[in-house]
Scaffold this motif. Structure first.
Motif, short mmCIF file in Angstrom:
data_model
loop_
_atom_site.label_atom_id
_atom_site.label_comp_id
_atom_site.label_asym_id
_atom_site.label_seq_id
_atom_site.Cartn_x
_atom_site.Cartn_y
_atom_site.Cartn_z
N PRO A 1 0.56 -1.26 -0.19
CA PRO A 1 0.04 -0.11 -0.01
C PRO A 1 0.93 1.14 -0.14
N HIS A 2 2.19 1.17 -0.11
CA HIS A 2 3.11 2.35 0.15
C HIS A 2 2.61 3.13 -1.15
N PRO A 3 2.24 4.64 -0.82
CA PRO A 3 1.71 5.54 -1.65
C PRO A 3 3.06 6.00 -2.53
N ALA A 4 4.06 6.06 -2.41
CA ALA A 4 4.99 6.51 -3.38
C ALA A 4 5.18 5.30 -4.41
N LEU A 5 4.99 4.19 -4.20
CA LEU A 5 4.88 2.97 -5.14
C LEU A 5 4.19 3.43 -6.33
N ALA A 6 3.05 3.90 -6.07
CA ALA A 6 2.23 4.27 -7.45
C ALA A 6 3.22 5.39 -7.95
N THR A 7 3.64 6.42 -7.38
CA THR A 7 4.10 7.56 -7.93
C THR A 7 5.51 7.11 -8.85
N LEU A 8 6.17 6.00 -8.20
CA LEU A 8 7.41 5.22 -8.85
C LEU A 8 6.70 4.78 -10.19
N ARG A 9 5.93 4.08 -10.23
CA ARG A 9 5.33 3.43 -11.22
C ARG A 9 4.87 4.29 -12.40
N ALA A 10 4.11 5.49 -11.77
CA ALA A 10 3.81 6.66 -12.81
C ALA A 10 4.89 7.12 -13.60
N HIS A 11 5.90 7.39 -12.70
CA HIS A 11 7.19 8.00 -13.21
C HIS A 11 7.71 6.97 -14.28
N LEU A 12 8.02 5.72 -13.89
CA LEU A 12 8.64 4.84 -15.05
C LEU A 12 7.97 4.59 -16.21
N ALA A 13 6.57 4.72 -16.17
CA ALA A 13 5.74 4.70 -17.07
C ALA A 13 5.80 5.70 -18.09
N ALA A 14 6.03 7.06 -17.68
CA ALA A 14 6.30 8.16 -18.56
C ALA A 14 7.48 8.31 -18.91
N THR A 15 8.64 7.44 -18.47
CA THR A 15 9.93 7.39 -19.07
C THR A 15 10.39 6.24 -19.64
N ALA A 16 9.50 5.44 -20.05
CA ALA A 16 9.83 3.77 -20.34
C ALA A 16 10.51 3.91 -21.82
N THR A 17 11.51 3.10 -22.04
CA THR A 17 12.06 2.82 -23.20
C THR A 17 12.09 1.53 -23.52
N VAL A 18 11.01 0.96 -24.36
CA VAL A 18 10.72 -0.28 -24.34
C VAL A 18 10.89 -0.55 -25.94
N HIS A 19 11.63 -1.60 -26.39
CA HIS A 19 11.63 -1.98 -27.96
C HIS A 19 11.01 -3.26 -28.17
N ASP A 20 9.85 -3.24 -28.65
CA ASP A 20 9.27 -4.32 -29.20
C ASP A 20 9.15 -4.33 -30.51
N ALA A 21 10.41 -4.17 -31.14
CA ALA A 21 10.40 -3.71 -32.46
C ALA A 21 11.31 -4.52 -33.39
N ALA A 22 11.12 -4.50 -34.68
CA ALA A 22 12.15 -5.30 -35.55
C ALA A 22 13.67 -4.47 -35.33
N GLY A 23 14.55 -5.40 -35.32
CA GLY A 23 15.92 -4.79 -35.52
C GLY A 23 16.45 -5.05 -33.91
N THR A 24 15.69 -5.68 -33.02
CA THR A 24 16.02 -5.89 -31.59
C THR A 24 15.81 -7.34 -31.07
N TRP A 25 16.46 -7.91 -30.39
CA TRP A 25 16.30 -9.30 -29.91
C TRP A 25 16.22 -9.28 -28.30
N MET A 26 15.39 -10.16 -27.75
CA MET A 26 15.55 -10.74 -26.43
C MET A 26 14.98 -11.82 -26.58
N PRO A 27 15.35 -12.69 -25.35
CA PRO A 27 14.94 -14.11 -25.28
C PRO A 27 13.24 -14.17 -25.37
N GLY A 28 12.68 -15.35 -25.79
CA GLY A 28 11.37 -15.45 -25.88
C GLY A 28 10.49 -15.43 -24.55
N TRP A 29 11.27 -15.79 -23.41
CA TRP A 29 10.72 -16.12 -22.31
C TRP A 29 10.50 -14.88 -21.42
N VAL A 30 10.97 -13.71 -21.92
CA VAL A 30 10.70 -12.23 -21.34
C VAL A 30 9.13 -11.90 -21.42
#
Length: 311
Positions: free
Chosen positions: A279-308
């Protein structure tokens, strides 16, 4: 010693009357009398003398009063140290020089009003146990490991896909390349003594080797990043993988090169994990911050394991 009895004793001392203390505490006068009687039995002394005007402290009551107040203050500080929203947000970043540490530095700059405790746990089992026990509020990990799905009470979200780079010394055959393809790395010795079997990063590099036929050696003791950099600088036959955001400093004479890897670019997936009931209120703040700054590559030209897990 019953803290409610001690609190009742202090309330009577302040009010000067059992009846007024009962009103202040929102309990009956009978309950106040019982608490004081129980406390007097525990201490073996009389604390109050009843008078026509109310209740007066005995000599023993006067001696006990400052200690009772201190006892109540200590109890309040102890409760406040774990009360939701009053204690620091505690986050595991694995190591001080990796991308997760940088993400938390960015969060701290954006939200300096939030108190933080940053810890470093080695493996995912220890991190998940800490989430379940409440020892930490969140952890950064690559999830999920092959055949080891996350427990149902643990939530996760991808927050960063970090490209790998090749790190070489100045005499390495690829040292002067602006970039290298994965195919060009086949046959070159890539030395990574920090890989530990059973860890999520161990599973990641196992899949990288299997997918592209690379040669990754984890031989020898791991003396840390400084020793790794010294060896890479002095050994033309060796290179190593380094994540793009890993912060490293080396002597100018080392002449090390950080070279992007392409076609495809292997990316290391960082996810934030937390307990669904935290229930820590700052946890929601951290998640919102990371969502706004996320760099996620689900695109051609990149590779990562299939289990991710998907983003």
């Amino acid at each position: 010693m019953d803290l409610e009895a001690v609190r009742t004793f202090a309330a009577i001392a302040d009010a000067g009357q059992f009846q007024k203390a009962a009103v202040d505490l929102s309990v009956t006068q009978q309950a106040v009398s019982k608490r004081v009687a129980a406390l007097e039995r525990d201490l073996g002394v009389r604390l109050f003398t009843r008078t026509p005007r109310g209740a007066e402290l005995t000599i023993d009551g006067q001696a006990f009063l400052p200690h009772a107040r201190e006892l109540l203050r200590v109890a309040e500080r102890a409760a406040a140290s774990v009360r939701t929203g009053r204690r620091p947000l505690r986050v595991d970043v694995i190591a001080s020089r990796v991308a997760a540490s940088g993400l938390m530095r960015g969060f701290h700059r954006a939200h300096p009003e939030i108190d933080l405790d940053v810890v470093m746990l080695f493996d995912i089992e220890a991190a998940i146990a800490a989430l379940r026990s409440g020892t930490v509020d969140a952890t950064f990990r690559a999830v999920a490991m092959p055949g080891r799905p996350l427990p149902e009470d643990i939530a996760s979200v991808r927050v960063l896909d970090e490209p790998l780079q090749l790190l070489t010394g100045p005499a390495h055959a690829l040292a002067h390349a602006r970039s290298v393809t994965v195919a060009e790395l086949v046959g070159h010795r890539i030395w990574m003594p920090g890989i530990v079997p059973g860890t999520e990063w161990g599973a990641y590099y196992d899949d990288l080797v299997a997918e592209f036929g690379l040669t990754i050696e984890a031989t020898g003791p791991n003396f840390g990043s400084d020793a790794l950099l010294d060896t890479i600088a002095d050994t033309p036959a060796l290179a190593t993988f380094m994540s793009e955001q890993t912060r490293l400093v080396w002597p100018a004479g080392h002449g090390l090169r950080r070279i992007p890897v392409t076609d495809p670019t292997p990316v290391y997936p960082h996810s934030l994990l937390w307990h669904r009931d935290n229930p820590h209120p700052a946890l929601a703040t951290l998640r919102a911050h990371l969502a706004a700054t996320a760099t996620v590559h689900d695109a051609a030209g990149t590779w990562m394991p299939g289990w991710v897990l998907p983003a």
